[in-house]
Scaffold this active site. Structure first.
Site, short mmCIF file in Angstrom:
data_model
loop_
_atom_site.label_atom_id
_atom_site.label_comp_id
_atom_site.label_asym_id
_atom_site.label_seq_id
_atom_site.Cartn_x
_atom_site.Cartn_y
_atom_site.Cartn_z
N ARG A 140 8.82 1.08 6.19
CA ARG A 140 8.13 1.75 5.09
C ARG A 140 7.06 0.85 4.48
O ARG A 140 6.25 0.26 5.17
CB ARG A 140 9.15 2.26 4.08
N SER A 141 7.07 0.69 3.14
CA SER A 141 5.95 0.01 2.48
C SER A 141 5.93 -1.50 2.70
O SER A 141 4.96 -2.15 2.28
CB SER A 141 5.96 0.31 0.99
N VAL A 142 6.92 -2.07 3.33
CA VAL A 142 6.80 -3.46 3.77
C VAL A 142 5.53 -3.61 4.61
O VAL A 142 4.89 -4.67 4.62
CB VAL A 142 8.05 -3.89 4.56
#
Length: 400
Positions: free
Chosen positions: A78-80
């Site tokens: 995801r937003s990693v």
């Protein structure tokens, strides 16, 4: 280093250097007390890997454990992904190909429409461009086609005067950074990462999963909150203002996360193969830890550091702070990274990195020389500060 073994009911694989045993203990407790299904954690210190652990099942819905998490299991993080995407822009700046204070329209002329002529690259990276929402959300197919997203942002008018405030660009970050990189380099951001970061560093990390690696990726999905989860986190049920923002279809929060509607199926091979640098990077924990280790110094195996000292300063210098117009809670942001603070507790004041909504995390702490990567297939409601990753951070701190 100590090796694999069963601790209680948890079969933990991998290695831990002497002194870092508390990290293994915390990792085990995540399974025993915090509802972990399948996960991996890796830690580097001074460029040397000191923790590399994995356990559980590669698929979140594999209750019987028929397919255990393996050495090479990867997951969507995801937003990693945003942290790696931001590093691309900072590296292009380091090489003299991007001026952070130049208007985005210098590189992407069509972007200047609808009141965006003075938006600069720095504002894209620090979530200050005022472009977290789309008036007309994209379908999953449009989001992935490489054309519709940039076109929508070209026509989009900012939600606030660019540069005057910050708000998390949850989905639009994909097309803002992806199109900027394509205009500057002639390459997609996924290809640039593969050729300039993943290959030289030996990382199992992809923005746009190759078909021949698809067999390594497990399924992710939501898991229940344990009855007595510790460690905090920005849980929607714990923050009435945040909960209301997610329920209100007119809020910037709901619209920012809903810029793709309906939300894609993250287990769909077509979604995984797309290049969405805000949300669909796929990685192992050791790849995240090794990437962040390389941002702060040389890495074992003769890998030179990624960030020059001036670039490292940019990565950890605060650009945005205070109440986030999308996440509602106060956040601290640099040029593309979240910084240590109440919303995103990391190892220390100089830490920088990026969480993924639902659990995963990657970060570096220059003062201690530590970097950490944590990947999970069990998604929680927290936006940042997941109790499982926080337990691992506390364990690293105790080991130091």
């Amino acid at each position: 280093m100590s090796g694999s073994g069963r601790t209680g009911a948890v079969d933990v694989r991998g290695t831990v250097a002497e002194g870092f045993e508390p990290v293994r203990d915390a990792f085990v407790r995540n399974f025993e007390q915090r509802g972990e299904r399948g996960a991996a954690v890796a830690v580097y210190r001074d460029g040397r890997k000191v923790v590399d652990l994995w356990a559980g099942t590669r698929n979140v819905d594999d209750a019987a454990g028929h397919e255990p998490w393996a050495l090479d299991t990867a997951q969507i993080v995801r937003s990693v992904t945003k942290g790696v995407a931001a590093a691309v822009v900072l590296l292009l700046h380091q090489r003299g190909q991007i001026d952070l204070d130049a208007p985005v329209g210098t590189y992407w002329p069509e972007f200047k429409a609808a009141g965006k002529e003075r938006v600069v690259v720095r504002q894209l990276l620090s979530h200050r461009a005022g472009l977290p929402v789309l008036d007309r959300p994209l379908t999953p197919d449009q989001a992935a086609d490489g054309v519709s997203g940039p076109a929508a942002l070209t026509a989009q008018r900012p939600a606030w005067e660019p540069g005057t405030d910050h708000g998390y660009h949850a989905q639009t970050y994909s097309w803002l950074l992806g199109e900027l990189v394509r205009r500057v380099t002639g390459r997609t951001i996924g290809r640039w990462v593969a050729e300039e970061i993943a290959r030289p560093l030996g990382l199992d990390f992809w923005i746009g999963l190759p078909q021949d690696e698809a067999h390594r990726v497990g399924r992710i999905g939501p898991v229940d909150e344990p009855a007595a989860a510790d460690g905090g986190g920005l849980k929607l049920r714990a923050k009435p203002a945040v909960s209301e923002a997610y329920r209100n279809p007119e809020s910037l929060t709901r619209r920012a996360f809903g810029a793709i509607d309906p939300l894609p199926d993250e287990n769909d091979p077509a979604y995984r193969a797309a290049e969405l640098p805000a949300s669909n990077g796929i990685s192992t924990a050791r790849a995240l830890a090794r990437f962040y280790a390389a941002t702060i110094g040389e890495v074992e195996g003769g890998v030179p550091r990624l960030f020059a000292p001036a670039t490292l300063t940019l990565a950890r210098t605060e650009e945005s702070a205070g109440p986030d117009r999308v996440l509602i809670v106060p956040t601290r942001l640099s040029l593309g990274f979240m910084l240590h603070g109440p919303a995103c507790p990391l190892l220390g004041p100089g830490s920088f990195g990026h969480p993924g909504r639902g659990g995963s995390l990657g970060f570096a702490d220059p003062e201690s020389g530590v970097s950490l990567g944590y990947v999970t297939n069990g998604l929680r409601k927290g936006v940042t500060a997941d109790p499982r990753s926080q337990a691992l951070i506390r364990a690293v701190r105790s080991a130091l």
